[in-house]
Design an enzyme around this catalytic site. Structure first.
Site, PDB file in Angstrom:
ATOM      1  N   CYS A  67      24.462  10.143  22.445  1.00  0.00           N
ATOM      2  CA  CYS A  67      24.904  10.977  21.327  1.00  0.00           C
ATOM      3  C   CYS A  67      26.410  10.848  21.087  1.00  0.00           C
ATOM      4  O   CYS A  67      27.184  10.677  22.020  1.00  0.00           O
ATOM      5  CB  CYS A  67      24.597  12.434  21.619  1.00  0.00           C
ATOM      6  N   ARG A 115      27.160   3.729  19.846  1.00  0.00           N
ATOM      7  CA  ARG A 115      26.579   4.400  21.004  1.00  0.00           C
ATOM      8  C   ARG A 115      25.055   4.436  20.921  1.00  0.00           C
ATOM      9  O   ARG A 115      24.393   4.734  21.906  1.00  0.00           O
ATOM     10  CB  ARG A 115      27.125   5.823  21.113  1.00  0.00           C
ATOM     11  N   TRP A 117      20.660  10.837  20.116  1.00  0.00           N
ATOM     12  CA  TRP A 117      19.779   9.877  20.795  1.00  0.00           C
ATOM     13  C   TRP A 117      18.793  10.742  21.559  1.00  0.00           C
ATOM     14  O   TRP A 117      19.152  11.419  22.525  1.00  0.00           O
ATOM     15  CB  TRP A 117      20.606   9.002  21.729  1.00  0.00           C
ATOM     16  N   ASN A 121      26.092  16.759  23.626  1.00  0.00           N
ATOM     17  CA  ASN A 121      25.728  15.480  24.238  1.00  0.00           C
ATOM     18  C   ASN A 121      25.421  15.789  25.695  1.00  0.00           C
ATOM     19  O   ASN A 121      26.216  16.430  26.363  1.00  0.00           O
ATOM     20  CB  ASN A 121      26.917  14.510  24.130  1.00  0.00           C
ATOM     21  N   GLY A 122      24.252  15.348  26.185  1.00  0.00           N
ATOM     22  CA  GLY A 122      23.885  15.621  27.576  1.00  0.00           C
ATOM     23  C   GLY A 122      22.550  16.332  27.640  1.00  0.00           C
ATOM     24  O   GLY A 122      21.751  16.257  26.700  1.00  0.00           O
ATOM     25  N   GLU A 174      21.119 -11.511  35.072  1.00  0.00           N
ATOM     26  CA  GLU A 174      21.894 -11.055  33.916  1.00  0.00           C
ATOM     27  C   GLU A 174      21.448 -11.802  32.651  1.00  0.00           C
ATOM     28  O   GLU A 174      21.314 -11.200  31.575  1.00  0.00           O
ATOM     29  CB  GLU A 174      23.390 -11.250  34.185  1.00  0.00           C
ATOM     30  N   LYS A 232      19.907  -9.985  29.278  1.00  0.00           N
ATOM     31  CA  LYS A 232      20.532 -10.181  27.966  1.00  0.00           C
ATOM     32  C   LYS A 232      19.480 -10.596  26.937  1.00  0.00           C
ATOM     33  O   LYS A 232      19.424 -10.085  25.836  1.00  0.00           O
ATOM     34  CB  LYS A 232      21.621 -11.249  28.103  1.00  0.00           C
ATOM     35  N   GLU A 238      17.038  -7.614  26.026  1.00  0.00           N
ATOM     36  CA  GLU A 238      17.543  -6.500  25.215  1.00  0.00           C
ATOM     37  C   GLU A 238      17.879  -6.905  23.788  1.00  0.00           C
ATOM     38  O   GLU A 238      17.799  -6.073  22.886  1.00  0.00           O
ATOM     39  CB  GLU A 238      18.719  -5.776  25.885  1.00  0.00           C
ATOM     40  N   HIS A 265       5.374 -18.358  45.512  1.00  0.00           N
ATOM     41  CA  HIS A 265       4.620 -17.362  46.282  1.00  0.00           C
ATOM     42  C   HIS A 265       3.824 -16.438  45.366  1.00  0.00           C
ATOM     43  O   HIS A 265       3.567 -15.293  45.736  1.00  0.00           O
ATOM     44  CB  HIS A 265       5.570 -16.582  47.191  1.00  0.00           C
ATOM     45  N   LYS A 274      24.631   2.425  23.990  1.00  0.00           N
ATOM     46  CA  LYS A 274      25.744   1.787  24.689  1.00  0.00           C
ATOM     47  C   LYS A 274      26.117   2.547  25.954  1.00  0.00           C
ATOM     48  O   LYS A 274      26.350   1.965  26.991  1.00  0.00           O
ATOM     49  CB  LYS A 274      26.953   1.709  23.746  1.00  0.00           C
TER      50      LYS A 274
HETATM   51  O1  M6R Z   1      28.726   1.543  30.985  1.00  0.00           O
HETATM   52  P1  M6R Z   1      27.995   0.976  32.163  1.00  0.00           P
HETATM   53  O2  M6R Z   1      28.536  -0.334  32.612  1.00  0.00           O
HETATM   54  O3  M6R Z   1      27.901   1.947  33.323  1.00  0.00           O
HETATM   55  O4  M6R Z   1      26.517   0.738  31.649  1.00  0.00           O
HETATM   56  C1  M6R Z   1      25.505   0.354  32.513  1.00  0.00           C
HETATM   57  C2  M6R Z   1      24.337  -0.230  31.767  1.00  0.00           C
HETATM   58  O5  M6R Z   1      23.749   0.728  30.934  1.00  0.00           O
HETATM   59  C3  M6R Z   1      24.762  -1.426  30.916  1.00  0.00           C
HETATM   60  O6  M6R Z   1      25.383  -2.401  31.704  1.00  0.00           O
HETATM   61  C4  M6R Z   1      23.553  -2.081  30.202  1.00  0.00           C
HETATM   62  O7  M6R Z   1      22.683  -2.615  31.141  1.00  0.00           O
HETATM   63  C5  M6R Z   1      24.075  -3.135  29.243  1.00  0.00           C
HETATM   64  N1  M6R Z   1      24.157  -2.585  27.933  1.00  0.00           N
HETATM   65  C6  M6R Z   1      23.243  -4.343  29.179  1.00  0.00           C
HETATM   66  O8  M6R Z   1      23.817  -5.292  28.337  1.00  0.00           O
END
Ligand code: M6R
Length: 608
Positions: A2, A27, A74, A100-101, A481, A485, A488, A504, A603
């Site tokens: 949010c 966000r 959100w 927010n929260g 990683e 990527k 997502e 395996h 984000k």
């Molecule tokens: O802000 P942060 O690095 O703590 O966020 C952690 C994850 O939510 C973040 O790295 C997420 O996996 C990425 N958006 C992926 O690209």
């Protein structure tokens, strides 16, 4: 997650509220709304979907008042809908709030309020807060809000309006960020700096428990005990353009291309003239490091993947065992953390609540702590004993790119620094790595020239339903990683596998329709990696290798290769991930996805 904004001043509140919310769009959100005081009452406008829906509503029914609050939601409690969107008001819209929260005890509070005759419109936890204010109202806005805070549990940043006091906003926070932008005859509230950057560069960062009373000419901040706090004004140094796209079609592409600079900025302040590594704000000595028996790295998502690479770095350079834990699992794993543990938390935003909670738990168990974050003054930075900053600049795209590579850089520098202090590595190794660091930005520029190549590969990969990313040792961590990527951004199922483990069980899934990306940069396991590539080729799979430009052997085993310059094997992850970032970007684009704001994601994840 949010986004929150607030305005009080001589200007038209809705102008800032909408502009501020637009700047917080990165966000991630599913609905938005504003509340503005006019004609003697608080008008609330809210709409499900993108901000444009709210803007259209406001065009039809304009609001011209000078004080207001806004929110991008959100969903956590209750589906995305007009009704569940914030702001929320009490029975008479006397007290109106954005949040927010999560209010964890909202169910029991709601039950009590319903028994007292309150009627709720939404399914949200937040609406309870507005009704509580109505219930606890003692005629004094600030004292009423304090009473509300004394009964709610959970995490929050909150901004309140009171129709009886239409010159004042009250805001507070716990475990969620909130800043106040200071203007001339106007003040601003926001959950993040980009919202206010076009209006002011002077801000207060609120700490947990602080309550601010914000009027157009004044901002008074009180601590949890009600005592006045003298806040330090922080100057925002980064430019408004830094938060814009700068001519790139998407933030993600811009941020991929910003990596040479981000990495240069992050590295150079940690190199000494004598070719050693320094961390000026860490008061470590050989003796203090001797007292550390083990290291815990905890983080989420991409930051967790950086931690997996760092395990290799730290163990090799310091001989201290490293455990890497997903932050949301750590707290519930009955951890064996002690006062002889050093906890390293990694977080781009510095606000990820799972990471913050893991950090608090490690500290409760006695661990010393360091935060590696991109966000100065963030909750995680403040909660840790020391903070080290990645100087990546604002990362707007949901998919982390430059934050990840700068995290790798800091983790590698930190490991070298520890090895240097502990004398577990030679001076020659440190000098050699420092020389490698100096040329790294140029090497990244070379890898970025693979852009067009990756676009072509993406064209073939958009047909795939499953893609496997293989690697051994550090390359396995990088493969994880790469797979994240792709998932997502492109929504294609991707899975990273330790190349030696495939046989395996999972090898059963490999067919000519399953493209493979094989990362091969670690000499010690190279021969084994070639064999693993043979195994998938034998099942008809196309293999895209990522390896050194002088590795003629890899070319023989794969269908096609993406070349990175020959660098030290500890540096190679910082290069080999870049083609995978580009591949994810182009695959997402070619599938027509919103790569900067992928579906279902946010984000900054400030809920558990
Ligand atoms: O802000 P942060 O690095 O703590 O966020 C952690 C994850 O939510 C973040 O790295 C997420 O996996 C990425 N958006 C992926 O690209």
């Amino acid at each position: 997650m949010c986004g929150i904004v607030g305005y009080v001043g001589d200007g038209k509140a809705s102008d800032f509220l909408i502009e501020g919310l637009r700047r917080l769009e990165y966000r991630g959100y599913d609905s938005s709304g504003i509340a503005v005081f006019e004609n003697g009452k608080i008008e609330i406008k809210k709409k499900q979907g993108r901000l444009i829906n709210l803007e259209n509503l406001i065009k039809e029914m304009p609001v011209s008042g000078h004080i207001g609050i806004g929110h991008t939601r959100w969903a956590t409690h209750g589906k995305p809908s007009d009704i569940n969107a914030h702001p929320h008001g009490d029975s008479h819209n006397r007290f109106v709030v954005v949040h927010n929260g999560i209010i964890e005890n909202y169910m029991e509070l709601k039950k009590k309020l319903i028994q007292k005759g309150h009627t709720f419109k939404s399914e949200t936890d937040t609406e309870v807060v507005a009704h509580l204010a109505e219930d606890l109202d003692d005629g004094d806005f600030l004292s009423t809000i304090k009473k509300v805070l004394s009964v709610i549990d959970g995490s929050y940043s909150l901004v309140f309006m009171d129709a009886e006091q239409p010159d004042t906003l009250i805001c507070t926070k716990k475990d969620n960020p909130l800043i106040i932008g200071l203007g001339e005859k106007e003040n601003f509230i926001a959950s993040d700096i980009p919202a206010v950057i076009n209006y002011t560069r002077r801000i207060y960062i609120l700490n947990d428990g602080e309550i601010a009373v914000v009027k157009k000419d004044s901002v008074h901040v009180y601590d949890a005990d009600g005592l006045p706090v003298s806040k330090k004004v922080q100057e925002i140094t980064w430019s408004a353009e830094a938060a814009e796209k700068n001519g790139y079609p998407h933030f993600m592409m811009k941020e991929i291309y910003e990596q040479p600079k981000a990495i240069y900025d992050t590295i150079h302040i940690h190199l000494t003239k004598d070719g050693e590594v320094k961390f000026d704000n860490l008061n470590w000595t050989k003796n203090s490091l001797e007292s550390i028996d083990n290291i815990l790295i905890t983080a989420c998502g991409t930051a967790y993947h950086a931690g997996l690479v760092a395990k290799h770095y730290i163990e090799q350079f310091t001989k201290i065992p490293v455990q890497v834990e997903i932050a949301s699992e750590y707290r519930y794993s009955k951890p064996l953390t002690t006062a002889r543990t050093l906890c390293i938390v990694v977080s781009q935003s510095g606000e990820t609540i799972d990471t913050l909670a893991a950090l608090k738990e490690a500290k409760r168990l006695g661990a010393q702590s360091i935060a590696i974050t991109n966000s100065i003054g963030s909750s995680i930075a403040r909660e840790s004993d020391a903070a080290i900053y990645t100087l990546a600049g604002p990362e707007i795209a949901v998919a982390s790119t430059k934050a990840y590579t700068t995290q790798l850089v800091i983790l590698l520098l930190l490991s070298l620094y520890m090895g240097q202090l502990k004398e577990t590595i030679s001076k020659e190794l440190v000098h050699h790595m420092v020389e490698e660091f100096k040329v790294l930005p140029k090497q990244i520029e070379k890898v970025l020239t693979e852009n067009k190549h990756m676009e072509k590969v993406a064209q073939r990969f958009i047909q795939a339903e499953d893609i496997f990313y293989l690697g051994r040792s550090i390359d396995y961590a990088i493969a994880m990683e790469g797979a994240l990527k792709l998932k997502e951004i492109s929504y294609i199922h991707a899975e990273a596998y330790a190349a030696g483990e495939l046989k395996h069980g999972t090898l059963a899934l490999i067919t000519p329709d399953t493209p493979i990306i094989a990362v091969a940069t670690q000499e010690e396991v190279m021969a084994k990696m070639y064999s693993n590539i043979e195994e998938v080729r034998a099942r008809g799979a196309e293999v895209l290798g990522i390896g050194y430009d002088d590795d003629a052997e890899l070319e023989k085993y794969t269908t096609e290769i993406v070349k990175i310059p020959r660098v030290d094997e500890f540096i190679s992850p910082i290069l080999s991930v870049i083609p995978m970032q580009l591949l994810a970007y182009y695959t997402g684009i070619k599938k027509g996805n919103d790569v900067d704001k992928p579906r279902n994601l946010a984000k900054s994840v400030t809920v558990e």
